[in-house]
Scaffold this motif. Structure first.
Motif, PDB file in Angstrom:
ATOM      1  N   ALA A 104       0.803  -1.296   0.171  1.00 54.09           N
ATOM      2  CA  ALA A 104      -0.044   0.123  -0.032  1.00 54.09           C
ATOM      3  C   ALA A 104       0.741   1.069   0.116  1.00 54.09           C
ATOM      4  O   ALA A 104       0.428   2.317  -0.708  1.00 54.09           O
ATOM      5  CB  ALA A 104      -0.969  -0.073   1.298  1.00 54.09           C
ATOM      6  N   GLU A 105       1.955   1.271   0.972  1.00 55.00           N
ATOM      7  CA  GLU A 105       2.821   2.314   0.880  1.00 55.00           C
ATOM      8  C   GLU A 105       3.479   2.595  -0.486  1.00 55.00           C
ATOM      9  O   GLU A 105       3.870   3.780  -0.904  1.00 55.00           O
ATOM     10  CB  GLU A 105       3.957   2.124   1.706  1.00 55.00           C
ATOM     11  N   ALA A 106       3.440   1.685  -1.353  1.00 53.57           N
ATOM     12  CA  ALA A 106       4.175   1.772  -2.475  1.00 53.57           C
ATOM     13  C   ALA A 106       3.099   2.118  -3.673  1.00 53.57           C
ATOM     14  O   ALA A 106       3.682   1.934  -4.790  1.00 53.57           O
ATOM     15  CB  ALA A 106       4.907   0.389  -3.001  1.00 53.57           C
ATOM     16  N   GLY A 107       1.937   2.418  -3.100  1.00 53.83           N
ATOM     17  CA  GLY A 107       0.833   2.646  -4.200  1.00 53.83           C
ATOM     18  C   GLY A 107       0.181   1.812  -4.869  1.00 53.83           C
ATOM     19  O   GLY A 107      -0.573   1.897  -5.716  1.00 53.83           O
ATOM     20  N   VAL A 108       0.378   0.313  -4.314  1.00 52.71           N
ATOM     21  CA  VAL A 108      -0.237  -0.808  -4.927  1.00 52.71           C
ATOM     22  C   VAL A 108      -1.772  -0.993  -4.282  1.00 52.71           C
ATOM     23  O   VAL A 108      -1.685  -0.837  -2.970  1.00 52.71           O
ATOM     24  CB  VAL A 108       0.459  -1.921  -4.797  1.00 52.71           C
ATOM     25  N   PRO A 109      -2.811  -0.873  -5.027  1.00 53.84           N
ATOM     26  CA  PRO A 109      -4.282  -1.080  -4.227  1.00 53.84           C
ATOM     27  C   PRO A 109      -4.186  -2.418  -3.538  1.00 53.84           C
ATOM     28  O   PRO A 109      -3.819  -3.638  -3.922  1.00 53.84           O
ATOM     29  CB  PRO A 109      -5.013  -1.071  -5.474  1.00 53.84           C
ATOM     30  N   ALA A 110      -4.377  -2.544  -2.134  1.00 50.14           N
ATOM     31  CA  ALA A 110      -4.364  -3.535  -1.271  1.00 50.14           C
ATOM     32  C   ALA A 110      -5.417  -3.199  -0.244  1.00 50.14           C
ATOM     33  O   ALA A 110      -5.877  -2.375   0.044  1.00 50.14           O
ATOM     34  CB  ALA A 110      -2.993  -3.723  -0.654  1.00 50.14           C
ATOM     35  N   VAL A 111      -5.687  -4.529   0.296  1.00 48.51           N
ATOM     36  CA  VAL A 111      -6.894  -4.331   1.335  1.00 48.51           C
ATOM     37  C   VAL A 111      -6.304  -3.825   2.504  1.00 48.51           C
ATOM     38  O   VAL A 111      -5.408  -3.803   2.917  1.00 48.51           O
ATOM     39  CB  VAL A 111      -7.372  -5.988   1.602  1.00 48.51           C
ATOM     40  N   PRO A 112      -7.053  -2.573   3.127  1.00 47.42           N
ATOM     41  CA  PRO A 112      -6.442  -1.937   4.195  1.00 47.42           C
ATOM     42  C   PRO A 112      -6.304  -2.858   5.409  1.00 47.42           C
ATOM     43  O   PRO A 112      -7.335  -3.556   5.942  1.00 47.42           O
ATOM     44  CB  PRO A 112      -7.492  -0.746   4.276  1.00 47.42           C
ATOM     45  N   THR A 113      -5.121  -3.051   6.069  1.00 43.40           N
ATOM     46  CA  THR A 113      -5.015  -3.917   7.178  1.00 43.40           C
ATOM     47  C   THR A 113      -4.396  -3.209   8.354  1.00 43.40           C
ATOM     48  O   THR A 113      -3.503  -2.348   8.250  1.00 43.40           O
ATOM     49  CB  THR A 113      -3.957  -4.908   6.604  1.00 43.40           C
ATOM     50  N   ARG A 114      -4.924  -3.536   9.515  1.00 43.61           N
ATOM     51  CA  ARG A 114      -4.238  -3.091  10.472  1.00 43.61           C
ATOM     52  C   ARG A 114      -3.667  -4.522  11.511  1.00 43.61           C
ATOM     53  O   ARG A 114      -4.337  -5.547  11.352  1.00 43.61           O
ATOM     54  CB  ARG A 114      -5.227  -2.590  11.743  1.00 43.61           C
ATOM     55  N   TYR A 115      -2.761  -3.883  12.174  1.00 43.44           N
ATOM     56  CA  TYR A 115      -1.522  -5.298  12.774  1.00 43.44           C
ATOM     57  C   TYR A 115      -1.593  -4.877  14.116  1.00 43.44           C
ATOM     58  O   TYR A 115      -1.359  -3.747  14.632  1.00 43.44           O
ATOM     59  CB  TYR A 115      -0.402  -5.241  12.149  1.00 43.44           C
ATOM     60  N   PHE A 116      -1.651  -6.090  15.031  1.00 42.26           N
ATOM     61  CA  PHE A 116      -1.705  -6.047  16.369  1.00 42.26           C
ATOM     62  C   PHE A 116      -0.838  -7.172  17.025  1.00 42.26           C
ATOM     63  O   PHE A 116      -1.483  -8.377  17.010  1.00 42.26           O
ATOM     64  CB  PHE A 116      -3.061  -6.115  17.134  1.00 42.26           C
ATOM     65  N   ALA A 117       0.554  -6.816  17.293  1.00 43.87           N
ATOM     66  CA  ALA A 117       1.283  -7.866  17.706  1.00 43.87           C
ATOM     67  C   ALA A 117       1.018  -8.264  19.188  1.00 43.87           C
ATOM     68  O   ALA A 117       0.088  -7.486  19.845  1.00 43.87           O
ATOM     69  CB  ALA A 117       2.715  -7.654  17.746  1.00 43.87           C
ATOM     70  N   PRO A 118       1.396  -9.291  19.832  1.00 45.74           N
ATOM     71  CA  PRO A 118       1.140  -9.809  21.241  1.00 45.74           C
ATOM     72  C   PRO A 118       1.571  -8.514  21.942  1.00 45.74           C
ATOM     73  O   PRO A 118       2.547  -8.081  21.643  1.00 45.74           O
ATOM     74  CB  PRO A 118       1.938 -10.960  21.285  1.00 45.74           C
ATOM     75  N   ASP A 229      -2.899  -5.384 -14.379  1.00 43.90           N
ATOM     76  CA  ASP A 229      -2.137  -4.120 -14.077  1.00 43.90           C
ATOM     77  C   ASP A 229      -1.807  -4.197 -12.356  1.00 43.90           C
ATOM     78  O   ASP A 229      -0.595  -3.939 -11.995  1.00 43.90           O
ATOM     79  CB  ASP A 229      -2.842  -2.838 -14.384  1.00 43.90           C
ATOM     80  N   VAL A 230      -2.630  -4.440 -11.688  1.00 40.55           N
ATOM     81  CA  VAL A 230      -2.590  -4.488 -10.248  1.00 40.55           C
ATOM     82  C   VAL A 230      -1.653  -5.628  -9.847  1.00 40.55           C
ATOM     83  O   VAL A 230      -0.796  -5.384  -8.974  1.00 40.55           O
ATOM     84  CB  VAL A 230      -3.991  -4.431  -9.584  1.00 40.55           C
ATOM     85  N   ALA A 231      -1.744  -6.800 -10.532  1.00 40.91           N
ATOM     86  CA  ALA A 231      -0.971  -7.748 -10.224  1.00 40.91           C
ATOM     87  C   ALA A 231       0.567  -7.474 -10.551  1.00 40.91           C
ATOM     88  O   ALA A 231       1.587  -7.738  -9.819  1.00 40.91           O
ATOM     89  CB  ALA A 231      -1.352  -9.126 -11.147  1.00 40.91           C
ATOM     90  N   GLU A 232       0.634  -6.992 -11.812  1.00 39.54           N
ATOM     91  CA  GLU A 232       2.182  -6.556 -11.950  1.00 39.54           C
ATOM     92  C   GLU A 232       2.584  -5.516 -11.452  1.00 39.54           C
ATOM     93  O   GLU A 232       3.967  -5.601 -10.911  1.00 39.54           O
ATOM     94  CB  GLU A 232       2.189  -5.904 -13.594  1.00 39.54           C
ATOM     95  N   ARG A 233       1.998  -4.754 -10.984  1.00 41.24           N
ATOM     96  CA  ARG A 233       2.198  -3.577  -9.884  1.00 41.24           C
ATOM     97  C   ARG A 233       2.736  -4.220  -8.528  1.00 41.24           C
ATOM     98  O   ARG A 233       3.683  -3.768  -8.115  1.00 41.24           O
ATOM     99  CB  ARG A 233       1.235  -2.352  -9.582  1.00 41.24           C
ATOM    100  N   ALA A 234       2.095  -5.000  -8.054  1.00 42.39           N
ATOM    101  CA  ALA A 234       2.412  -5.780  -7.011  1.00 42.39           C
ATOM    102  C   ALA A 234       3.500  -6.519  -6.953  1.00 42.39           C
ATOM    103  O   ALA A 234       4.548  -6.428  -6.052  1.00 42.39           O
ATOM    104  CB  ALA A 234       1.107  -6.804  -6.485  1.00 42.39           C
ATOM    105  N   LEU A 235       4.061  -7.283  -8.103  1.00 44.71           N
ATOM    106  CA  LEU A 235       5.218  -7.953  -8.266  1.00 44.71           C
ATOM    107  C   LEU A 235       6.471  -7.018  -8.438  1.00 44.71           C
ATOM    108  O   LEU A 235       7.634  -7.367  -7.908  1.00 44.71           O
ATOM    109  CB  LEU A 235       5.033  -8.928  -9.436  1.00 44.71           C
ATOM    110  N   ALA A 236       6.136  -5.840  -9.122  1.00 45.03           N
ATOM    111  CA  ALA A 236       7.209  -4.857  -9.277  1.00 45.03           C
ATOM    112  C   ALA A 236       7.745  -4.548  -7.849  1.00 45.03           C
ATOM    113  O   ALA A 236       8.806  -3.902  -7.618  1.00 45.03           O
ATOM    114  CB  ALA A 236       6.746  -3.720 -10.069  1.00 45.03           C
ATOM    115  N   ALA A 237       6.659  -4.277  -6.790  1.00 45.01           N
ATOM    116  CA  ALA A 237       6.965  -3.560  -5.403  1.00 45.01           C
ATOM    117  C   ALA A 237       7.792  -4.847  -4.619  1.00 45.01           C
ATOM    118  O   ALA A 237       8.089  -4.429  -3.484  1.00 45.01           O
ATOM    119  CB  ALA A 237       5.763  -3.331  -4.901  1.00 45.01           C
ATOM    120  N   VAL A 238       7.989  -5.951  -4.974  1.00 44.58           N
ATOM    121  CA  VAL A 238       8.470  -7.090  -4.135  1.00 44.58           C
ATOM    122  C   VAL A 238      10.167  -6.929  -4.109  1.00 44.58           C
ATOM    123  O   VAL A 238      10.813  -6.412  -5.008  1.00 44.58           O
ATOM    124  CB  VAL A 238       8.531  -8.571  -4.871  1.00 44.58           C
ATOM    125  N   PRO A 239      10.629  -6.487  -2.697  1.00 41.65           N
ATOM    126  CA  PRO A 239      11.995  -6.239  -2.730  1.00 41.65           C
ATOM    127  C   PRO A 239      12.994  -7.234  -3.082  1.00 41.65           C
ATOM    128  O   PRO A 239      12.676  -8.548  -3.298  1.00 41.65           O
ATOM    129  CB  PRO A 239      12.039  -6.084  -1.240  1.00 41.65           C
TER     130      PRO A 239
END
Length: 292
Positions: A104-118, A229-239
Motif C-alpha cells: 500500500a505504501e508503494a501505491g499498490v491497491p491492497a486491502v486496508p489492514t491493521r496489525y496487532f502484535a502480542p 495491471d494491479v498484479a504486475e504492480r504488486a510483483l514490481a514492488a517485491v523487494p
C-alpha cells in the motif's frame, strides 16, 4: 541421464495421511520425462543434503505458517547451499503479511489492514463487518468473519492468537468477494501462467478454528486488464534484485469496484494444475531453465 539437473520439489510431511498436493506428482513425473532428476522431499527432513541439488523448488510446504521461524531459518540455510526458488529473502518477506502495508505504501491497491502484535492494545471498534486472521497463515487457518456487533467473540479469538504468539490482522470484509469471488493470477518464469476464481471462503458464523475449504467453487478465469495491471504492480514492488520464479496474486474487488490485492503468494502457492493442465509444460520449461 548424465548431466541432468537434480531438482528437489519441497513439500510438507502429511504425517501418514495422504498429501493434499495434487500438483506434486504431476510435476515430478513431467520433470523426469523432460530429463531432470526430480524428487519430492520434506522441507524439515534433516537427512536431506540440499547442496546435492541444482535447484530446490518450494512447492507445498503448507505447514510453514505454524512454524514460520523454523521455516525461514531453513530457507536461509538452503539458499546458502544451493539455488532456492523463491529465494530466502523473498520467503522471509512474504512469510509475514505485513507486506500488505508495504504494498500500500508503494501505491499498490491492497486491502486496508491493521496489525496487532502480542502485547499491543487492540481496537476492534469496527462499524462494519471485518475479518480477523494471523499475519502468518495459510488456507484461511485461524481466520474468521465478524459483524460489527460481535466484538466479544472477535476479542476472544485475538486473545488466543496472541497467547500462541501470532500477530493479528484486522481487515474490512469486502462484500465484493460474495459476488465477484477472489481471483488468483498465477505467474511462472516471468509470465502470466493462468488465472482462476473461487468463491468466498469465510461464511458468517464460521468458527475461526474450524476446518475450511480453501478454494471453494474454483474455476478458470480470464483476467481483466485492470487485474493484470494491479498484479504486475504488486510483483514490481517485491523487494530484492531477482524476479521471483513463481508468484500468485490474489485479487478481490474493493469498495470502489476496482481490483485490489488480498494476498501475494510467493512461498508455496497451489498452482491448480488439475484445472489448467496445459500449464504443466510451461512450468517444466521455467523450472528447467532455473535449474541451469
Amino acid at each position: 541421464m548424465a548431466g541432468s539437473p537434480r531438482i528437489a520439489l519441497v513439500t510438507y510431511d502429511p504425517g501418514g495421511a495422504e498429501s493434499k498436493d495434487r500438483d506434486l506428482p504431476v510435476l515430478v513425473e513431467a520433470l523426469r520425462e523432460a530429463g531432470a532428476g526430480a524428487v519430492a522431499v520434506y522441507w524439515d527432513d534433516p537427512a536431506v543434503d540440499w547442496a546435492g541439488f541444482d535447484l530446490v523448488l518450494i512447492r507445498s510446504t503448507w505447514d510453514y505458517s505454524w512454524r514460520a521461524g523454523e521455516f525461514t531459518a531453513w530457507a536461509e540455510r538452503c539458499g546458502k547451499a544451493t539455488r532456492l526458488a523463491n529465494p530466502a529473502d523473498v520467503v522471509r518477506w512474504n512469510a509475514d503479511k505485513r507486506y500488505l502495508g508495504q504494498l500500500a505504501e508503494a501505491g499498490v491497491p491492497a486491502v486496508p489492514t491493521r496489525y496487532f502484535a502480542p502485547g499491543d492494545p487492540v481496537d476492534l471498534s469496527a462499524d462494519r463487518e471485518y475479518v480477523v486472521k494471523p499475519a502468518s497463515g495459510a488456507g484461511a487457518r485461524y481466520a474468521a468473519r465478524y459483524p460489527a456487533g460481535e466484538r466479544d467473540a472477535a476479542a476472544r479469538q485475538v486473545e488466543r492468537m496472541h497467547a500462541e504468539g501470532f500477530t493479528v490482522m484486522v481487515q474490512p470484509y469486502l462484500a465484493g468477494i460474495d459476488t465477484h469471488g477472489e481471483r488468483a493470477l498465477q505467474f511462472f518464469g516471468g509470465r502470466l501462467l493462468h488465472a482462476s476464481v473461487k468463491g468466498a471462503v469465510l461464511a458468517p458464523g464460521m468458527p475461526y478454528d474450524a476446518d475450511k475449504v480453501a478454494h471453494p467453487d474454483l474455476r478458470p478465469w480470464e483476467p481483466t486488464g485492470a487485474e493484470l495491471d494491479v498484479a504486475e504492480r504488486a510483483l514490481a514492488a517485491v523487494p530484492g534484485d531477482a524476479e521471483p520464479l513463481y508468484a500468485r496474486v490474489d485479487l478481490v474487488t474493493g469498495p470502489d469496484g476496482k481490483p485490489c490485492v488480498m494476498e501475494l503468494e510467493l512461498i508455496e502457492p497451489n498452482l491448480f494444475l488439475d484445472l489448467h493442465p496445459d500449464s504443466v509444460r510451461h512450468v517444466v520449461r521455467a523450472v528447467l531453465a532455473a535449474a541451469g
